[in-house]
Design a protein around this motif. Sequence first.
Motif, PDB file in Angstrom:
ATOM      1  N   UNK A 283     -19.010 -89.691  17.309  1.00 22.59           N
ATOM      2  CA  UNK A 283     -19.094 -89.972  18.742  1.00 22.59           C
ATOM      3  C   UNK A 283     -19.261 -91.466  18.989  1.00 22.59           C
ATOM      4  N   UNK A 284     -18.628 -91.934  20.069  1.00 22.32           N
ATOM      5  CA  UNK A 284     -18.880 -93.322  20.480  1.00 22.32           C
ATOM      6  C   UNK A 284     -20.341 -93.501  20.868  1.00 22.32           C
ATOM      7  N   UNK A 285     -20.886 -92.501  21.536  1.00 29.59           N
ATOM      8  CA  UNK A 285     -22.291 -92.544  21.949  1.00 29.59           C
ATOM      9  C   UNK A 285     -23.014 -91.363  21.307  1.00 29.59           C
ATOM     10  N   UNK A 286     -23.663 -91.560  20.168  1.00 30.75           N
ATOM     11  CA  UNK A 286     -24.314 -90.450  19.464  1.00 30.75           C
ATOM     12  C   UNK A 286     -25.417 -89.780  20.271  1.00 30.75           C
ATOM     13  N   UNK A 289     -24.641 -86.089  25.310  1.00 31.10           N
ATOM     14  CA  UNK A 289     -24.312 -84.686  25.098  1.00 31.10           C
ATOM     15  C   UNK A 289     -22.800 -84.506  24.974  1.00 31.10           C
ATOM     16  N   UNK A 290     -22.044 -85.275  25.760  1.00 34.28           N
ATOM     17  CA  UNK A 290     -20.584 -85.273  25.675  1.00 34.28           C
ATOM     18  C   UNK A 290     -20.125 -86.713  25.536  1.00 34.28           C
ATOM     19  N   UNK A 291     -19.295 -86.955  24.550  1.00 31.54           N
ATOM     20  CA  UNK A 291     -18.839 -88.325  24.290  1.00 31.54           C
ATOM     21  C   UNK A 291     -17.436 -88.294  23.732  1.00 31.54           C
ATOM     22  N   UNK A 292     -16.668 -89.341  24.014  1.00 30.61           N
ATOM     23  CA  UNK A 292     -15.393 -89.522  23.342  1.00 30.61           C
ATOM     24  C   UNK A 292     -15.652 -89.937  21.900  1.00 30.61           C
ATOM     25  N   UNK A 293     -14.703 -89.696  21.005  1.00 33.71           N
ATOM     26  CA  UNK A 293     -14.908 -90.085  19.620  1.00 33.71           C
ATOM     27  C   UNK A 293     -14.608 -91.557  19.388  1.00 33.71           C
ATOM     28  N   UNK A 294     -15.137 -92.085  18.307  1.00 32.20           N
ATOM     29  CA  UNK A 294     -14.782 -93.447  17.903  1.00 32.20           C
ATOM     30  C   UNK A 294     -13.282 -93.507  17.636  1.00 32.20           C
ATOM     31  N   UNK A 295     -12.784 -92.548  16.867  1.00 31.65           N
ATOM     32  CA  UNK A 295     -11.355 -92.417  16.602  1.00 31.65           C
ATOM     33  C   UNK A 295     -10.991 -90.949  16.760  1.00 31.65           C
TER      34      UNK A 295
END
Length: 829
Positions: A283-286, A289-295
């Motif tokens: 996750x971009x933001x660990x 609760x919901x986050x876009x992925x790093x890649x």
Amino acid sequence: MSKSSIFILIALCLSTSPMFSQNKKKKNVAPTIGAIEQKTAGMDKRSGYFNFYWDEKKGEIWLEIDKLDQEFLYVNSLSAGVGSNDIGLDRGQLGNERVVKFLKIGPKVLLVQPNYSYRAVSDNSEERLSVEEAFAKSVIAGFKVEAEQNDRVLVNLSNFLLRDAHNVIGRLKNTNQGNYKLDKSLSALYMQRTKNFPKNSEFEALLTFTGEPRGGYIRSVTPTASNVTVRQHHSFIELPDDNYKPRKFDPRSGYFGIRYMDYATPISENIVKRFISRHRLEKKDPTAQVSEPVEPIIYYLDRGAPEPIKSALIEGASWWNQAFETIGYKNAFQVKVLPEGADPLDVRYNVIQWVHRSTRGWSYGSSVQDPRTGEIIKGHVSLGSLRVRQDFLIAEGLLAPYETGKAVSQEMQKMALARLRQLSAHEVGHTIGLSHNYISSVHGRASVMDYPHPLVLINDNNQFDLSNAYDDKIGAWDKVAVAYGYQDFADNVDEDKALNKILDEAHTNGLKVISDADARPQGSAHPQSHLWDNGASAVDELNRVMRVRKIALENFSEDNIKEGAPMATLEEVLVPMYMFHRYQVEAAVKVVGGLDYSYALRGDDQLVTKTLSSEEQQKALEALLATLSPENLTIPERILKLIPPRPVGYSRSRETFASRTGLVFDPLSAAEAAADHTLTLLLNSQRATRLVQFHARDSQQPGLGHVIDQLLNTTIKVKQKQGLQAEIQRLTGSLVLDKLIKLATNQSTTYQVRAITFTKLDNLENWMRQQMNKVSGESQKAHLNYGIYTIQNFKKNPENYKNIDTVSPPDGSPIGNGNIHYLNLGCDF
């Protein structure tokens, strides 16, 4: 003369001698190994992970090695294949993946593969070295140093690339297609697909294999069968960094994985280490609760797939994003069309390839992964293009849609595309790490990792409803599996406990995984894990499928083929209708002598083992025996009158029934194929052995003797029919007798299995003798007389008995053109 004067004189003499002069001269000559720039002058330089040079005049590739003693990943693959499912050399097929490194020793450079199956994961270098030296490495190539400069060396890579790395020669030989050899005079480096990138170098060679063709498969797919030309690809890939965290393997999780022995393990712990295979996802933001992925994980679809197939494949593969959303990811899984000009074998792209073959065959999901950790670097799906046509054919058989004067239904295409969506999701599932889950059909289509048979419903008017033939979404188990493999955990969370909780909750909800070996009809015993089945009960579904089959045959007519098609091609549509029950037979037969179980761990409260009730097994036995009835095996006379011999240009194929009647359609051979299918499964030697053992442990369990008695009472000993049904009845009886003799002589089973079967044959001979004076009709007397003769000969010379050479049913699995399997190769339908 003084001693010093003598030494000076000797020195002067030596200085003028030829030998001394040559040595002195050598010191002043430039080194024989020239600089890399000088050696490659005039060549086309391609900069990237490994710089290489293309010498167009000589047709050679020179590799500049600047990473000596540094490990990287080497993968070979087949970029342009043969096009035969039976040979198994497909376009885009991945080969071996190996961690390797270049090692320079004097004038040589060796390509060395370390042995990662045996390791010491330790900070102690001596401990690591002791394991490294204990097990063999593999040197897979050697090169001569042609030039060197600083820490770089130059080698000629051409011969390494112009070799049969994919073992095409071995494959052609093993499939009995002929003995071939690589002809380098008809081979060359293929520069259109030879490219360089910052983290991977890609090479390709066009290879021609010459020889004497011996098999029909190779003749059918090559313009000149003595010259087989394919293209093989080689990839040098930078290994991932050390930031990937392996996740433990659990047999209940439904993942493929890696394993190795770690000799640094304390003696109180398991020396074998197991980790699942999966993509890296963070996750971009660990903390969110919901986050876009790093890649994100992005899959790219083959540009060669036509519409509406392309849209169906994209939609089906995209289902996986539902599972990733469930664990708090946004847009983590994406599907796009491959960029124009991109190479599908480029490691930077996860791909879904649309692969053509001359006959229908398996699709599969494979991957390139880091053998050290299990991290998936590239997912690679190969989908057989003829799959969609087989489902279309099944729908034609069910709907008989070509009635003159009526519009053709769109239901066939809808069903075929629905199957493609599921197929796309299934194969992509393998490439994100998932194994098959063949028990999911029992739990309401809980996983796309099952093999689904089309669910054909019957409405109140006895018409077929195909609207729910295949599922249209990811399953409940798939979400559990993705959570196990890809859920991220905070630093203060005990990951092992969290992973166990995911599986424990799934088991509480009735969800679990049972995979490949446990689902096969021969030898395996699980009563709920099957291929190509539907429903919570294998037996109830067999009875229902037999009703579908009955209606389909009752409705079968010339309306099953298009106007203007040869009438003989009705047979191609008849085959999947007549054999419509074949997979549900495979499911129901596993209830007889079946054993329920799970992949239980100590303390997880799952079922360990449980034998099935006698009532359940008897119900299955009755349903199976019904498939052998002459009423179910006899093709109606009105259908037989519709199928003439094959016209010119439409010869018999693997999609038609075998015939013992020459060019004429043979209904007895069709019946033989169907009956033999049921009997071979029912009298399987391992099933027979289980029946004896389970009955010995519990007298309420049906024994082998009971099963044989029931079989004889419903086939050989039942009241005789008339006409074609009587002939099919006699045919089935001869098959029963043959299978019993085969079981009685099967040395792989137990003494008691053979003893029981022999006794039943002895009793059958006595019964036949009694019947000789009771029956009328020459045909039935001949049948009984030959049966007596067969048993007598068997008892006198059992070692000389030859089993009946039965006809095989037309190809079934894959039910269309869609898994052996298992990462690296998850082979499917």
